[in-house]
Design a protein around this motif. Structure first.
Motif, PDB file in Angstrom:
ATOM      1  N   ALA A 176       2.525  -0.806 -17.237  1.00 37.22           N
ATOM      2  CA  ALA A 176       2.643  -1.785 -16.154  1.00 37.22           C
ATOM      3  C   ALA A 176       1.648  -1.490 -15.039  1.00 37.22           C
ATOM      4  CB  ALA A 176       4.074  -1.780 -15.603  1.00 37.22           C
ATOM      5  N   MET A 177       1.425  -0.218 -14.744  1.00 35.77           N
ATOM      6  CA  MET A 177       0.448   0.132 -13.714  1.00 35.77           C
ATOM      7  C   MET A 177      -0.958  -0.244 -14.168  1.00 35.77           C
ATOM      8  SD  MET A 177      -0.337   1.265 -10.745  1.00 35.77           S
ATOM      9  CE  MET A 177       1.034   2.219 -10.062  1.00 35.77           C
ATOM     10  N   ARG A 178      -1.260  -0.039 -15.430  1.00 38.97           N
ATOM     11  CA  ARG A 178      -2.596  -0.396 -15.933  1.00 38.97           C
ATOM     12  C   ARG A 178      -2.825  -1.906 -15.796  1.00 38.97           C
ATOM     13  NH1 ARG A 178      -2.091   1.709 -20.403  1.00 38.97           N
ATOM     14  NH2 ARG A 178      -3.182   3.663 -20.027  1.00 38.97           N
ATOM     15  N   GLY A 179      -1.815  -2.697 -16.140  1.00 34.27           N
ATOM     16  CA  GLY A 179      -1.945  -4.140 -16.003  1.00 34.27           C
ATOM     17  C   GLY A 179      -2.073  -4.566 -14.550  1.00 34.27           C
ATOM     18  N   HIS A 180      -1.320  -3.922 -13.685  1.00 37.64           N
ATOM     19  CA  HIS A 180      -1.369  -4.230 -12.251  1.00 37.64           C
ATOM     20  C   HIS A 180      -2.752  -3.944 -11.679  1.00 37.64           C
ATOM     21  CE1 HIS A 180      -0.244  -4.497  -8.076  1.00 37.64           C
ATOM     22  NE2 HIS A 180      -0.411  -3.199  -7.872  1.00 37.64           N
ATOM     23  N   LEU A 181      -3.314  -2.801 -12.020  1.00 42.71           N
ATOM     24  CA  LEU A 181      -4.633  -2.446 -11.503  1.00 42.71           C
ATOM     25  C   LEU A 181      -5.729  -3.331 -12.095  1.00 42.71           C
ATOM     26  CD1 LEU A 181      -4.373   1.459 -11.467  1.00 42.71           C
ATOM     27  CD2 LEU A 181      -4.197  -0.107  -9.529  1.00 42.71           C
ATOM     28  N   ALA A 182      -5.521  -3.844 -13.305  1.00 39.27           N
ATOM     29  CA  ALA A 182      -6.491  -4.770 -13.887  1.00 39.27           C
ATOM     30  C   ALA A 182      -6.545  -6.060 -13.078  1.00 39.27           C
ATOM     31  CB  ALA A 182      -6.123  -5.073 -15.344  1.00 39.27           C
ATOM     32  N   VAL A 183      -5.378  -6.524 -12.625  1.00 44.51           N
ATOM     33  CA  VAL A 183      -5.336  -7.719 -11.775  1.00 44.51           C
ATOM     34  C   VAL A 183      -6.049  -7.445 -10.448  1.00 44.51           C
ATOM     35  CG1 VAL A 183      -3.818  -9.257 -10.463  1.00 44.51           C
ATOM     36  CG2 VAL A 183      -3.236  -8.628 -12.806  1.00 44.51           C
ATOM     37  N   GLN A 241      11.075  -0.479 -11.789  1.00 45.37           N
ATOM     38  CA  GLN A 241      12.167  -0.515 -12.761  1.00 45.37           C
ATOM     39  C   GLN A 241      11.919   0.484 -13.885  1.00 45.37           C
ATOM     40  OE1 GLN A 241      15.164  -2.279 -12.555  1.00 45.37           O
ATOM     41  NE2 GLN A 241      15.577  -0.797 -14.178  1.00 45.37           N
ATOM     42  N   HIS A 242      10.688   0.558 -14.351  1.00 43.42           N
ATOM     43  CA  HIS A 242      10.373   1.518 -15.415  1.00 43.42           C
ATOM     44  C   HIS A 242      10.480   2.957 -14.907  1.00 43.42           C
ATOM     45  CE1 HIS A 242       9.327  -1.764 -17.937  1.00 43.42           C
ATOM     46  NE2 HIS A 242       8.169  -2.048 -17.357  1.00 43.42           N
ATOM     47  N   GLY A 278       0.819  -1.204   0.000  1.00 41.14           N
ATOM     48  CA  GLY A 278       0.000   0.000   0.000  1.00 41.14           C
ATOM     49  C   GLY A 278       0.853   1.254   0.000  1.00 41.14           C
ATOM     50  N   GLU A 279       1.905   1.232   0.775  1.00 38.27           N
ATOM     51  CA  GLU A 279       2.804   2.383   0.838  1.00 38.27           C
ATOM     52  C   GLU A 279       3.448   2.657  -0.515  1.00 38.27           C
ATOM     53  OE1 GLU A 279       4.668   5.527   3.015  1.00 38.27           O
ATOM     54  OE2 GLU A 279       2.932   4.248   3.363  1.00 38.27           O
ATOM     55  N   PHE A 280       3.704   1.612  -1.283  1.00 38.83           N
ATOM     56  CA  PHE A 280       4.289   1.780  -2.614  1.00 38.83           C
ATOM     57  C   PHE A 280       3.411   2.690  -3.471  1.00 38.83           C
ATOM     58  CE2 PHE A 280       4.624   0.646  -7.082  1.00 38.83           C
ATOM     59  CZ  PHE A 280       5.993   0.613  -7.303  1.00 38.83           C
ATOM     60  N   GLY A 314       3.785  -7.956  -5.442  1.00 35.78           N
ATOM     61  CA  GLY A 314       5.174  -7.535  -5.260  1.00 35.78           C
ATOM     62  C   GLY A 314       5.945  -7.544  -6.566  1.00 35.78           C
ATOM     63  N   ALA A 315       5.719  -8.570  -7.395  1.00 35.89           N
ATOM     64  CA  ALA A 315       6.404  -8.646  -8.687  1.00 35.89           C
ATOM     65  C   ALA A 315       5.984  -7.495  -9.600  1.00 35.89           C
ATOM     66  CB  ALA A 315       6.108  -9.995  -9.350  1.00 35.89           C
ATOM     67  N   ASP A 316       4.694  -7.158  -9.572  1.00 33.91           N
ATOM     68  CA  ASP A 316       4.222  -6.026 -10.369  1.00 33.91           C
ATOM     69  C   ASP A 316       4.890  -4.730  -9.932  1.00 33.91           C
ATOM     70  OD1 ASP A 316       2.572  -7.697 -11.761  1.00 33.91           O
ATOM     71  OD2 ASP A 316       0.697  -6.995 -10.833  1.00 33.91           O
ATOM     72  N   HIS A 317       5.032  -4.562  -8.615  1.00 36.04           N
ATOM     73  CA  HIS A 317       5.652  -3.341  -8.103  1.00 36.04           C
ATOM     74  C   HIS A 317       7.124  -3.254  -8.511  1.00 36.04           C
ATOM     75  CE1 HIS A 317       2.490  -2.610  -4.687  1.00 36.04           C
ATOM     76  NE2 HIS A 317       1.981  -2.557  -5.901  1.00 36.04           N
ATOM     77  N   VAL A 318       7.799  -4.383  -8.497  1.00 37.75           N
ATOM     78  CA  VAL A 318       9.202  -4.404  -8.933  1.00 37.75           C
ATOM     79  C   VAL A 318       9.292  -3.937 -10.384  1.00 37.75           C
ATOM     80  CG1 VAL A 318      11.150  -5.913  -9.480  1.00 37.75           C
ATOM     81  CG2 VAL A 318       9.952  -6.157  -7.300  1.00 37.75           C
TER      82      VAL A 318
END
Length: 235
Positions: free
Chosen positions: A212-219, A199-200, A147-149, A191-195
């Motif tokens: 990458a954020m769009r894909g993460h939020l879709a999950v 990186q980007h 969450g802090e991320f 965690g893997a998505d945040h990594v």
């Protein structure tokens, strides 16, 4: 009762009038309110009614009181945290009746995807260090750190309006969907998505960061929607 509903109480009317004066700029941050006697005469109310109205506005962080010879009641300038707290409270209440989880998740995507783009463009070395720290904490803290991320990424975007608007949406969803509602594999994926996002951001690749954020939020949307549907089914 009028045709349009119950009439406001006197202190509500006074609070509304003062709020209008503040919003329209008749009273500006730092201005001292006139003395009680002058205000009660102008608004034709008792001191008790006026004080109740001032308490309402103080609770809304629109007024602040200072003691001493040069003290008094002054027009306050809300901080970004004040605004975020107010929005979070309002969204929490609305999410129990009128605002759906799907709508909150949709809004979050509209705010956090551009935030990832901006963070990649504007991030500082300090931003990177703070973001990296959320990926290396103890396993017991991972849910909190994930969450802090998101909060730190919003701040790295460098737009306080974006931060104070998106943070309440995220906080309402976080409180509704706790760590205990998902298995360890889910948090490993988070965690893997945040990594990947970090990186980007580190590479200043704004297009890849937002993708990458769009894909993460879709999950997250898929998982949170499933949890919400299951919860409604149990009821």
């Amino acid at each position: 009762m009028s045709e349009n509903g119950p009439r406001p109480l006197e202190y509500e009317r006074v609070a509304g009038e003062l709020r209008r004066m503040i919003v329209e700029g008749d009273l500006r941050p730092g201005d001292r309110l006139p003395p009680e006697g002058e205000l009660t005469a102008r608004m034709r109310v008792s001191r008790g009614t006026l004080r109740e109205a001032l308490r309402v506005l103080s609770a809304q962080k629109m007024l602040t009181s200072v003691r001493g010879v040069n003290g008094g009641t002054f027009i306050a300038e809300p901080s970004p945290d004040d605004v975020a707290d107010y929005l979070q409270t309002a969204l929490t209440l609305l999410s129990r009746s009128r605002v759906t989880v799907g709508q909150l998740l949709e809004m979050r995507s509209q705010l956090e995807v551009p935030a990832a783009d901006l963070a990649a463009r504007r991030r500082s070395d300090d931003d990177l260090r703070r973001l990296e720290a959320t990926l290396t904490g103890p396993e017991a803290d991972r849910g909190r750190d994930h969450g802090e991320f998101h909060i730190l990424l919003l701040r790295a975007a460098g737009n306080p309006v974006l931060d104070m608007t998106a943070r309440p949406v995220f906080a309402v969803l976080r409180d509704r969907f706790g760590r205990e509602q998902n298995d360890p594999q889910f948090w490993d994926r988070v965690g893997a998505d945040h990594v990947e996002i970090l990186q980007h951001v580190r590479d200043r690749n704004s297009r890849a960061a937002s993708r990458a954020m769009r894909g993460h939020l879709a999950v997250l949307r898929e998982v949170y929607t499933r949890i919400d549907v299951n919860r409604l089914g149990e009821r």
